[in-house]
Enzyme design. Sequence first.
Site, PDB file in Angstrom:
ATOM      1  N   HIS A   1       0.754  -1.108  -0.023  1.00 23.31           N
ATOM      2  CA  HIS A   1       0.056  -0.117  -0.147  1.00 23.31           C
ATOM      3  C   HIS A   1       0.940   1.317   0.195  1.00 23.31           C
ATOM      4  O   HIS A   1       1.831   1.430   0.747  1.00 23.31           O
ATOM      5  CB  HIS A   1      -0.941  -0.101   1.250  1.00 23.31           C
ATOM      6  CG  HIS A   1      -2.258   0.820   1.272  1.00 23.31           C
ATOM      7  ND1 HIS A   1      -1.895   2.429   1.014  1.00 23.31           N
ATOM      8  CD2 HIS A   1      -3.426   0.677   0.864  1.00 23.31           C
ATOM      9  CE1 HIS A   1      -2.995   2.866   1.037  1.00 23.31           C
ATOM     10  NE2 HIS A   1      -3.808   1.746   1.043  1.00 23.31           N
TER      11      HIS A   1
ATOM     12  N   ASP B   1      -7.526  -5.192   0.686  1.00 22.07           N
ATOM     13  CA  ASP B   1      -8.198  -6.284  -0.253  1.00 22.07           C
ATOM     14  C   ASP B   1      -8.112  -7.366   0.099  1.00 22.07           C
ATOM     15  O   ASP B   1      -8.900  -8.305  -0.011  1.00 22.07           O
ATOM     16  CB  ASP B   1      -7.810  -5.741  -1.672  1.00 22.07           C
ATOM     17  CG  ASP B   1      -7.944  -4.196  -1.924  1.00 22.07           C
ATOM     18  OD1 ASP B   1      -9.154  -3.916  -1.643  1.00 22.07           O
ATOM     19  OD2 ASP B   1      -6.964  -3.485  -2.280  1.00 22.07           O
TER      20      ASP B   1
END
Length: 419
Positions: A319, A367
């Site tokens: 990320h 996710d």
Amino acid sequence: MDRVDQRGFDNQRSELVSAKEAARYLGVRLATLYSYASRGLVRSEPGPKGRGRRYQRADLERLKQRSEARSGHAPVAAGALSWGEPVLETAVSAIREDGPSYRGVSAVKLARDGVRFESAAELLFTGTLPDEPPEWSASGVASLVREVRRSVPPGPPLPTLLAAVPRLALADPDRHAAPVAADLDRGRRLIRTLVAILGLSRGEDAALAAAREPSIAGATAIALGVSARKTRAALDRTLVLTADHELNASTFAARVVASTGADVYACVTGALAALSGPRHGAFSDRVEALLDEVAVPERAAEVVAARTARGEVVPGFGHPLYPAGDPRVAPMLEAALPLAGQNPRVKSLLAIIQAMERGRREPPNLDFGLVVVVHALGLPRGSGAALFALGRTAGWIAHALEQRETGRLLRPRATYVGK
């Protein structure tokens, strides 16, 4: 989420690039690139078969944006639209090393303290964390669910929600230019209704049972066909951790729509439309595809190695805002894994994490965590994006109302590069 600004790279698919590509992109000599790496500004790892080191694309993009930010207004504005400098002020949430904070309160702490989703949503809406979990009224939700069933054909969870919200707007003639207090009530009812609508894939009875359930997490469990008693705590924690994340693509879309003076339903519709894209909410579907490819835990290392050797993304990892790892994942897994039993899909997901760890690659992000929750709790496939949407609707509404209160239209300018 995929990175956006990839200009200057030869390989548009890889998250890792060679030293020559990295140096060319930054406009520096190789020696300077190596200096950046030694100072921890750019992460690198060994290339396949010992062919030099490869460098993290996200780090290179961040470094270039910082450099451009010192060179003038136009580069600053351009970089701000791609993980760059802040473009507006908000009191709703912030991104910190330990994860997002909601009105100054750590989302991770809220989740681990067992705060219910409704309480976290109220914190985002009003800035005050209730002493006791509020019970949002279910008045009118059953009739709205029946109305949606007549006009929206059953389908996958996220497209169903996207199709349902405009229909709900048509049933609410008082939605325009409503005061904040009325729109907050509207937002609470909307979230309750969206949860119940998820149950329509299992029939009207399931949807209406979800509408009657007092808690949002319990209603989500009923709508998705699992035991509310067993899964409520894990779902509450998941919804709290997904409730907001500053200006991600869908939240920014909601704020742009809100800046025009549009109603709450229009703001949520715009956000859901942004979420439906493969670089945002549909990323969990890419994790599901990876899981299909792995099939059994024993193949995880082979699949990860093959993908990285080809320079392909391993979806659900890394990320840009959390180089050390997404802090939201651990609390999600802590709540979900005890419910997984001997689920083979969960074992394969954990084997993928272990394969990435052995290769010293990036840790899992939200996710991936959502897909683990889906399989650990026995939810239907595709529920990851739906859980994200349900939780994030609280943040979308909070940001939309904040933006509307500024009275400013969001209208950026473009640099013309045509003929």
